[in-house]
Design a protein around this motif. Structure first.
Motif, PDB file in Angstrom:
ATOM      1  N   PHE A 348      30.517 -40.502 -12.134  1.00  0.00           N
ATOM      2  CA  PHE A 348      31.889 -40.960 -11.936  1.00  0.00           C
ATOM      3  C   PHE A 348      32.010 -41.495 -10.514  1.00  0.00           C
ATOM      4  CE2 PHE A 348      31.651 -37.499 -14.886  1.00  0.00           C
ATOM      5  CZ  PHE A 348      32.364 -37.966 -15.988  1.00  0.00           C
ATOM      6  N   MET A 349      32.548 -42.718 -10.405  1.00  0.00           N
ATOM      7  CA  MET A 349      32.678 -43.344  -9.090  1.00  0.00           C
ATOM      8  C   MET A 349      33.776 -44.383  -9.142  1.00  0.00           C
ATOM      9  SD  MET A 349      29.260 -45.724  -9.206  1.00  0.00           S
ATOM     10  CE  MET A 349      28.338 -44.458 -10.068  1.00  0.00           C
ATOM     11  N   ALA A 350      34.124 -44.881  -7.975  1.00  0.00           N
ATOM     12  CA  ALA A 350      35.162 -45.914  -7.901  1.00  0.00           C
ATOM     13  C   ALA A 350      34.636 -47.208  -8.501  1.00  0.00           C
ATOM     14  CB  ALA A 350      35.576 -46.130  -6.447  1.00  0.00           C
ATOM     15  N   SER A 351      35.539 -48.006  -9.037  1.00  0.00           N
ATOM     16  CA  SER A 351      35.202 -49.309  -9.602  1.00  0.00           C
ATOM     17  C   SER A 351      35.851 -50.396  -8.748  1.00  0.00           C
ATOM     18  CB  SER A 351      35.715 -49.382 -11.045  1.00  0.00           C
ATOM     19  OG  SER A 351      35.444 -50.631 -11.614  1.00  0.00           O
ATOM     20  N   PRO A 352      35.167 -51.494  -8.430  1.00  0.00           N
ATOM     21  CA  PRO A 352      33.760 -51.773  -8.753  1.00  0.00           C
ATOM     22  C   PRO A 352      32.810 -50.925  -7.893  1.00  0.00           C
ATOM     23  CG  PRO A 352      34.593 -53.464  -7.300  1.00  0.00           C
ATOM     24  CD  PRO A 352      35.767 -52.581  -7.631  1.00  0.00           C
ATOM     25  N   MET A 353      31.537 -50.920  -8.273  1.00  0.00           N
ATOM     26  CA  MET A 353      30.562 -50.111  -7.560  1.00  0.00           C
ATOM     27  C   MET A 353      30.428 -50.574  -6.120  1.00  0.00           C
ATOM     28  SD  MET A 353      26.501 -49.483  -8.356  1.00  0.00           S
ATOM     29  CE  MET A 353      26.809 -48.729  -9.955  1.00  0.00           C
ATOM     30  N   ASP A 354      30.439 -49.616  -5.223  1.00  0.00           N
ATOM     31  CA  ASP A 354      30.268 -49.900  -3.802  1.00  0.00           C
ATOM     32  C   ASP A 354      28.874 -50.459  -3.554  1.00  0.00           C
ATOM     33  OD1 ASP A 354      29.627 -49.435  -0.939  1.00  0.00           O
ATOM     34  OD2 ASP A 354      31.572 -48.432  -0.922  1.00  0.00           O
ATOM     35  N   ALA A 355      28.774 -51.471  -2.718  1.00  0.00           N
ATOM     36  CA  ALA A 355      27.479 -52.091  -2.437  1.00  0.00           C
ATOM     37  C   ALA A 355      26.529 -51.147  -1.724  1.00  0.00           C
ATOM     38  CB  ALA A 355      27.676 -53.354  -1.596  1.00  0.00           C
ATOM     39  N   GLY A 356      27.065 -50.114  -1.094  1.00  0.00           N
ATOM     40  CA  GLY A 356      26.211 -49.198  -0.347  1.00  0.00           C
ATOM     41  C   GLY A 356      25.618 -48.070  -1.180  1.00  0.00           C
ATOM     42  N   VAL A 357      25.948 -47.991  -2.470  1.00  0.00           N
ATOM     43  CA  VAL A 357      25.425 -46.919  -3.314  1.00  0.00           C
ATOM     44  C   VAL A 357      23.927 -47.114  -3.527  1.00  0.00           C
ATOM     45  CG1 VAL A 357      25.497 -45.866  -5.601  1.00  0.00           C
ATOM     46  CG2 VAL A 357      27.618 -46.600  -4.490  1.00  0.00           C
ATOM     47  N   ASP A 358      23.150 -46.045  -3.319  1.00  0.00           N
ATOM     48  CA  ASP A 358      21.720 -46.128  -3.595  1.00  0.00           C
ATOM     49  C   ASP A 358      21.317 -44.980  -4.516  1.00  0.00           C
ATOM     50  OD1 ASP A 358      21.398 -43.800  -2.085  1.00  0.00           O
ATOM     51  OD2 ASP A 358      20.718 -44.873  -0.305  1.00  0.00           O
ATOM     52  N   ARG A 359      20.053 -44.935  -4.888  1.00  0.00           N
ATOM     53  CA  ARG A 359      19.662 -43.965  -5.901  1.00  0.00           C
ATOM     54  C   ARG A 359      19.665 -42.539  -5.382  1.00  0.00           C
ATOM     55  NH1 ARG A 359      13.260 -44.685  -7.187  1.00  0.00           N
ATOM     56  NH2 ARG A 359      12.447 -44.887  -5.073  1.00  0.00           N
ATOM     57  N   VAL A 360      19.613 -42.326  -4.076  1.00  0.00           N
ATOM     58  CA  VAL A 360      19.736 -40.974  -3.548  1.00  0.00           C
ATOM     59  C   VAL A 360      21.121 -40.412  -3.857  1.00  0.00           C
ATOM     60  CG1 VAL A 360      19.728 -39.563  -1.457  1.00  0.00           C
ATOM     61  CG2 VAL A 360      18.013 -41.348  -1.750  1.00  0.00           C
ATOM     62  N   ASP A 361      22.139 -41.291  -3.859  1.00  0.00           N
ATOM     63  CA  ASP A 361      23.481 -40.824  -4.194  1.00  0.00           C
ATOM     64  C   ASP A 361      23.515 -40.195  -5.585  1.00  0.00           C
ATOM     65  OD1 ASP A 361      25.204 -41.613  -1.923  1.00  0.00           O
ATOM     66  OD2 ASP A 361      24.572 -43.633  -2.437  1.00  0.00           O
ATOM     67  N   PHE A 362      22.788 -40.785  -6.516  1.00  0.00           N
ATOM     68  CA  PHE A 362      22.833 -40.300  -7.890  1.00  0.00           C
ATOM     69  C   PHE A 362      22.108 -38.955  -8.038  1.00  0.00           C
ATOM     70  CE2 PHE A 362      23.471 -44.893  -8.432  1.00  0.00           C
ATOM     71  CZ  PHE A 362      24.648 -44.884  -9.180  1.00  0.00           C
ATOM     72  N   ILE A 363      20.909 -38.846  -7.495  1.00  0.00           N
ATOM     73  CA  ILE A 363      20.182 -37.591  -7.698  1.00  0.00           C
ATOM     74  C   ILE A 363      20.782 -36.460  -6.855  1.00  0.00           C
ATOM     75  CG2 ILE A 363      18.368 -37.958  -5.956  1.00  0.00           C
ATOM     76  CD1 ILE A 363      16.431 -36.766  -8.168  1.00  0.00           C
ATOM     77  N   TRP A 364      21.344 -36.774  -5.686  1.00  0.00           N
ATOM     78  CA  TRP A 364      22.061 -35.748  -4.923  1.00  0.00           C
ATOM     79  C   TRP A 364      23.247 -35.235  -5.734  1.00  0.00           C
ATOM     80  CZ3 TRP A 364      26.959 -34.825  -3.087  1.00  0.00           C
ATOM     81  CH2 TRP A 364      27.094 -33.815  -2.129  1.00  0.00           C
ATOM     82  N   ALA A 365      23.942 -36.141  -6.419  1.00  0.00           N
ATOM     83  CA  ALA A 365      25.090 -35.740  -7.235  1.00  0.00           C
ATOM     84  C   ALA A 365      24.665 -34.835  -8.385  1.00  0.00           C
ATOM     85  CB  ALA A 365      25.815 -36.980  -7.764  1.00  0.00           C
ATOM     86  N   VAL A 366      23.477 -35.095  -8.974  1.00  0.00           N
ATOM     87  CA  VAL A 366      22.979 -34.238 -10.051  1.00  0.00           C
ATOM     88  C   VAL A 366      22.700 -32.838  -9.515  1.00  0.00           C
ATOM     89  CG1 VAL A 366      21.087 -33.879 -11.694  1.00  0.00           C
ATOM     90  CG2 VAL A 366      22.062 -36.159 -11.393  1.00  0.00           C
ATOM     91  N   LEU A 367      22.090 -32.749  -8.333  1.00  0.00           N
ATOM     92  CA  LEU A 367      21.825 -31.440  -7.729  1.00  0.00           C
ATOM     93  C   LEU A 367      23.138 -30.734  -7.386  1.00  0.00           C
ATOM     94  CD1 LEU A 367      19.375 -29.701  -6.823  1.00  0.00           C
ATOM     95  CD2 LEU A 367      19.773 -30.591  -4.514  1.00  0.00           C
ATOM     96  N   ALA A 368      24.092 -31.478  -6.851  1.00  0.00           N
ATOM     97  CA  ALA A 368      25.391 -30.886  -6.518  1.00  0.00           C
ATOM     98  C   ALA A 368      26.123 -30.427  -7.776  1.00  0.00           C
ATOM     99  CB  ALA A 368      26.242 -31.892  -5.746  1.00  0.00           C
ATOM    100  N   ASP A 369      25.936 -31.127  -8.880  1.00  0.00           N
ATOM    101  CA  ASP A 369      26.513 -30.695 -10.159  1.00  0.00           C
ATOM    102  C   ASP A 369      25.988 -29.319 -10.550  1.00  0.00           C
ATOM    103  OD1 ASP A 369      27.759 -30.895 -12.799  1.00  0.00           O
ATOM    104  OD2 ASP A 369      25.789 -31.455 -13.565  1.00  0.00           O
TER     105      ASP A 369
END
Length: 477
Positions: A348-369
């Motif tokens: 879940f994130m703001a739309s449109p996708m921020d240009a600064g989002v990288d794949r570390v953001d996604f896996i960090w979010a999975v760990l934080a979940d």
């Protein structure tokens, strides 16, 4: 120093380990193979004759690698809610794993769900052995009629090595045919499920000598004369043994799922059915459990599919540099204290996708979940049982992530403490059981406890309320 062969049967794989005191000398790992049964909507089974040769081969290989080692005893632990059926000819002919749901369609035929919970400590669902056996009887009555004895997965290993049938209390409570207050098989529970009590084996406590290992295996595996098989039990309870859990403590086993458990000396009953009550090893204590469901498996799959080129160390270094988050993740599968599955998840994130989002953001979010899901269950368990003091004891491979340890400590406001060997807690828990049975010294792996003190003002504190809102909206809480 005593030497042991340990068999640890999980859901996804089986491990055979050679242990000296509190140190692991070698491990063999095998993937567990399951088969689907299309006669049901959701049924899986395994064939013990396919698993047994791999287990015994692993034992032979480890003993061959250490020819100077004489094995003093064998023990086993295994996934809960998994069972092996023996026939009257003495063959292990069918396996009902924890991922088998063949009883689901018949649960509305089972009466008095509230009374079943009161007696067994578990919800009346298709997860437990009674429902699996009910589903088998409904579709395959001739197969059901073949059953001479039902064994839990860990006690199947005891039978392989000794020919004796028995079930440990921690596994018996996963059948839903065990009266947790009386510490005995329940005729009433059997009657509610339409099952016979005579297929249930004698009960025994962890640390009991089941019998001497069969002479042929003693010879093959270079064992001491009369080497015993020592009863282990359910993998969660055995792993918790490694943490040193005692009455009033709270512990987390971070693995494929993440049981959050507190130990009680007296039987705990919640009329609102917000917890499971498990039998502790030996049946003398009780472990009250909540569980966010699938957690570590999500992280493992995400890492293997999208980050295979990164080591776990690389990921941990990247996490330490994070000062903001771009998205939240929701992939845990249970809202335990509401007795319901979480069937919708994602990022879940703001739309449109921020240009600064990288794949570390996604896996960090999975760990934080994972951290947030564990904390949510932990907080609910604290409030319900009143066990709110002290540190959080941890074990399991998930706690190899320093970031996860810090997140949980920060959210809970409690120190997270890991004993040496925490990532191999089940094997070392078995070693402790064997050491005590044989009168050997209590040996733990060398090293100091790892301690993670809670901190304030961390990124996870900003993440949690956003995660909770997104998770709840997605699942319409």
């Amino acid at each position: 120093m005593k030497h042991y062969l340990m068999v640890d049967l999980g859901t996804g794989n089986t491990r055979v380990a050679l242990v000296s005191g509190g140190s692991i000398l070698g491990i063999r790992t095998y993937t567990n193979v399951y088969h689907r049964d299309d006669a049901y909507e959701d049924a899986q089974y395994f064939l013990p004759r396919e698993w047994a040769p791999k287990i015994l081969q692993g034992c032979r290989e480890l003993c061959a690698e250490h020819p100077d080692v004489v094995i003093d005893a064998v023990s086993s632990a295994a996934a809960r809610q998994s069972f092996v059926l023996l026939d009257r000819e003495g063959e292990a002919f069918y396996g009902l794993p924890n991922i088998d749901n063949r009883g689901r369609a018949y649960m509305d035929q089972v009466p008095d769900h509230q009374e079943i919970y009161r007696l067994s400590g578990k919800w009346a669902t298709e997860d437990f052995g009674a429902a699996k056996l009910l589903g088998l009887r409904k579709v395959y009555p001739e197969m059901y009629d073949k059953i001479a004895c039902v064994l839990s997965l860990s006690e199947w290993i005891a039978w392989m090595f000794t020919g004796e049938t028995v079930m440990e209390y921690s596994q018996a409570c996963e059948t839903q045919l065990y009266d947790i207050g009386r510490r005995a098989w329940s005729e009433e529970l059997c009657r509610k499920y339409g099952l016979e009590m005579d297929i249930l084996p004698p009960l025994a406590a962890a640390g009991t000598v089941v019998g001497p290992v069969l002479p042929q295996l003693q010879q093959e595996l270079h064992m001491a004369e009369g080497a015993p098989f020592i009863l282990g039990g359910a993998d969660t309870q055995v792993a918790l043994r490694q943490t040193g859990i005692g009455p009033g403590d709270i512990a987390v086993v971070s693995g494929t799922t993440s049981p959050v458990v507190t130990e009680m000396e007296q039987l705990f009953y919640d009329p609102d059915q917000r917890v499971w009550t498990d039998a502790g090893l030996g049946g003398n204590t009780y472990q009250v459990e909540m569980n966010p469901g699938v957690t570590g498996l999500n992280y493992q799959r995400f890492r293997d599919n999208l980050y295979a080129d990164w080591s776990y160390g690389d990921l941990e270094e990247a996490y330490e540099k994070k000062t903001s988050f771009a998205c939240t993740a929701s992939f845990s599968s249970l809202l335990f204290y509401e007795r319901r599955s979480l069937r919708r998840g994602g990022f879940f994130m703001a739309s449109p996708m921020d240009a600064g989002v990288d794949r570390v953001d996604f896996i960090w979010a999975v760990l934080a979940d994972i951290a947030c899901s564990i904390y949510e269950q932990l907080h609910a368990l604290e409030q319900l049982t009143g066990n709110t003091g002290g540190c959080i004891l941890g074990c399991g491979g998930g706690f190899q992530s320093r970031a996860l340890c810090h997140m949980l400590a920060d959210l809970s406001g409690r120190e997270v403490r890991l004993r040496p060997g925490f990532s191999q807690a089940t094997v070392l828990g078995l070693a402790d059981i064997c050491n005590r049975c044989l009168g050997s010294e209590d040996v733990q792996e060398a090293g100091e406890d790892l301690r993670f003190a809670p901190r304030s003002g961390q990124l996870i504190h900003q993440y949690y309320p956003v995660w909770l809102e997104n998770r709840n909206r997605a699942n319409k809480v």
